[in-house]
Enzyme design. Structure first.
Site, PDB file in Angstrom:
ATOM      1  N   ARG A  61      11.069  -4.447  -1.923  1.00  0.00           N
ATOM      2  CA  ARG A  61       9.740  -3.857  -2.168  1.00  0.00           C
ATOM      3  C   ARG A  61       8.787  -4.965  -2.615  1.00  0.00           C
ATOM      4  O   ARG A  61       8.552  -5.207  -3.807  1.00  0.00           O
ATOM      5  CB  ARG A  61       9.811  -2.769  -3.231  1.00  0.00           C
ATOM      6  CG  ARG A  61       8.448  -2.123  -3.532  1.00  0.00           C
ATOM      7  CD  ARG A  61       7.896  -1.345  -2.386  1.00  0.00           C
ATOM      8  NE  ARG A  61       8.803  -0.256  -1.998  1.00  0.00           N
ATOM      9  CZ  ARG A  61       8.836   0.251  -0.770  1.00  0.00           C
ATOM     10  NH1 ARG A  61       8.050  -0.240   0.170  1.00  0.00           N
ATOM     11  NH2 ARG A  61       9.671   1.230  -0.477  1.00  0.00           N
ATOM     12  N   HIS A 161       5.108  -7.648   6.916  1.00  0.00           N
ATOM     13  CA  HIS A 161       4.665  -6.617   5.972  1.00  0.00           C
ATOM     14  C   HIS A 161       4.191  -7.277   4.663  1.00  0.00           C
ATOM     15  O   HIS A 161       4.756  -7.026   3.588  1.00  0.00           O
ATOM     16  CB  HIS A 161       5.829  -5.659   5.717  1.00  0.00           C
ATOM     17  CG  HIS A 161       5.411  -4.286   5.278  1.00  0.00           C
ATOM     18  ND1 HIS A 161       4.804  -4.046   4.069  1.00  0.00           N
ATOM     19  CD2 HIS A 161       5.512  -3.074   5.875  1.00  0.00           C
ATOM     20  CE1 HIS A 161       4.554  -2.740   3.944  1.00  0.00           C
ATOM     21  NE2 HIS A 161       4.960  -2.143   5.023  1.00  0.00           N
ATOM     22  N   GLU A 264      -0.976  -6.310   7.152  1.00  0.00           N
ATOM     23  CA  GLU A 264       0.234  -6.521   7.935  1.00  0.00           C
ATOM     24  C   GLU A 264      -0.075  -6.779   9.411  1.00  0.00           C
ATOM     25  O   GLU A 264      -0.230  -5.847  10.196  1.00  0.00           O
ATOM     26  CB  GLU A 264       1.115  -5.280   7.814  1.00  0.00           C
ATOM     27  CG  GLU A 264       1.320  -4.781   6.392  1.00  0.00           C
ATOM     28  CD  GLU A 264       1.796  -3.338   6.338  1.00  0.00           C
ATOM     29  OE1 GLU A 264       2.429  -2.881   7.321  1.00  0.00           O
ATOM     30  OE2 GLU A 264       1.548  -2.651   5.334  1.00  0.00           O
TER      31      GLU A 264
HETATM   32  O1  TA6 Z   1       3.141  -0.467   6.631  1.00  0.00           O
HETATM   33  C1  TA6 Z   1       2.795   0.751   6.020  1.00  0.00           C
HETATM   34  C2  TA6 Z   1       4.014   1.648   6.012  1.00  0.00           C
HETATM   35  O2  TA6 Z   1       4.420   1.950   7.325  1.00  0.00           O
HETATM   36  C3  TA6 Z   1       3.696   2.907   5.208  1.00  0.00           C
HETATM   37  O3  TA6 Z   1       3.628   4.051   6.044  1.00  0.00           O
HETATM   38  C4  TA6 Z   1       4.849   2.983   4.200  1.00  0.00           C
HETATM   39  O4  TA6 Z   1       5.933   3.689   4.746  1.00  0.00           O
HETATM   40  C5  TA6 Z   1       5.151   1.485   4.014  1.00  0.00           C
HETATM   41  O5  TA6 Z   1       5.107   0.984   5.349  1.00  0.00           O
HETATM   42  C6  TA6 Z   1       6.417   1.165   3.288  1.00  0.00           C
HETATM   43  O6  TA6 Z   1       7.534   1.523   4.063  1.00  0.00           O
HETATM   44  P1  TA6 Z   1       9.013   1.313   3.403  1.00  0.00           P
HETATM   45  O7  TA6 Z   1       9.968   1.701   4.484  1.00  0.00           O
HETATM   46  O8  TA6 Z   1       9.105  -0.136   3.025  1.00  0.00           O
HETATM   47  O9  TA6 Z   1       9.035   2.183   2.180  1.00  0.00           O
END
Ligand code: TA6
Length: 289
Positions: A61, A161, A264
């Site tokens: 995270r 990301h 991203e």
């Molecule tokens: O990039 C945005 C996203 O797709 C959001 O919809 C949210 O799900 C975020 O990624 C985090 O995803 P994760 O699977 O890391 O909890």
């Protein structure tokens, strides 16, 4: 020593004070520090939740998770056995050596090839090579997707990301005005919206997928600015869960949503295609201005 190998992670150091840390798990950059403007102490430029799980049991995270071969919930038949955002961010990569080491900076390469576990859920002939480069004021990440078969092409999505450390109540992301985007916070909406704002804020829960974007973005906040220039990544996602969604995430520190915006760059609207024996490359350069 420009690269320290601590078995589960690499530490990159620049002679002028910048540093970066890369977990072999997910090839996740978990830290990128640069010299402050007037502050002699290096400043952390990425957000990493204090509740992030770093033992390899789940995606990190924060930092820069690598999203491949699918973005979001899988929609392609080839990805039907995969979880959200694919497997690249949740697999153990191998360090494949130092690519560059000079006064300009240091680069390391990590690789991911099909294991039995991966092939069981994704039986495609791929090889991923990921190069992370640290310069005095910049961090670059370049993903190379090679199709190792001699006969079949395959389709994929890819995205970096990035969790950019910035105060979410006062930052703006530019330039997005005029772009079409999918607002994932509004399930009732079928179509696309058009961005009317010159500067996009994330003061409320934001989850927007912009298509055919400029590939160059700036995050600005009082006292700071980071630019992101991408190559071969036509789309960009802007995300901040705020308390509404962030409060429900077990690995999101309390109030963490106040301290980052995800910008991203990716190829996520539709699928990229890599022919047999070919390699696709997509990259980004993050610069402290
Ligand atoms: O990039 C945005 C996203 O797709 C959001 O919809 C949210 O799900 C975020 O990624 C985090 O995803 P994760 O699977 O890391 O909890």
């Amino acid at each position: 020593m420009p690269v320290q190998d601590l078995n589960d992670k690499l530490i990159l150091k620049h002679p002028k004070g910048a540093s970066a840390e890369v977990l072999l798990y997910g090839a996740t950059v978990t830290s990128w520090k640069t010299g402050g403007n007037s502050n002699p102490e290096p400043l952390e430029r990425l957000f990493l939740s204090s509740k992030a799980v770093l033992d390899g049991s789940k995606a990190v995270r924060g930092g820069i998770p690598v999203v491949f071969p699918c973005f979001g919930a899988p929609t392609h038949p080839d990805h039907k056995n995969l979880s959200q955002h694919g497997f690249a961010r949740s697999e153990l990569w191998k360090w494949d050596g130092v690519v560059m080491d000079n006064e300009a900076g240091v680069s390391v390469r990590l690789v991911l090839e099909p294991s039995q576990k991966i092939s069981a859920i994704y039986p495609k002939p791929f090889r991923l090579s990921y190069v992370v480069t640290l310069a005095e004021h910049q961090l670059s990440t370049d993903l190379h997707v090679t199709n190792t078969s001699f006969s079949e092409q395959f389709e994929f999505q890819a995205l970096f990301h990035n969790y950019i450390r910035a105060p979410s109540d006062s930052l703006f992301v530019t330039p997005l005005q005029g772009l079409q985007y999918k607002d994932k916070t509004d399930d009732s909406l079928q179509g696309l919206k058009t961005e009317g704002r010159s500067g996009v804020d994330v003061k409320k829960f934001t989850d927007s997928v912009y298509t055919n974007a400029s590939q160059s973005y700036t995050v600005t906040w009082p006292g700071g600015e980071i630019s992101i220039r991408s190559q071969n990544l036509k789309d960009v996602v802007i995300w901040n869960p705020q308390a509404e969604a962030g409060g429900k995430m077990g690995d999101m520190e309390e109030g963490g949503w106040e301290r980052f915006v995800c910008v991203e760059p990716g190829y996520v609207d539709g699928f990229e295609n890599v022919a047999a024996g070919s390699t696709w490359s997509g990259g980004q350069v993050l610069t402290i201005n």
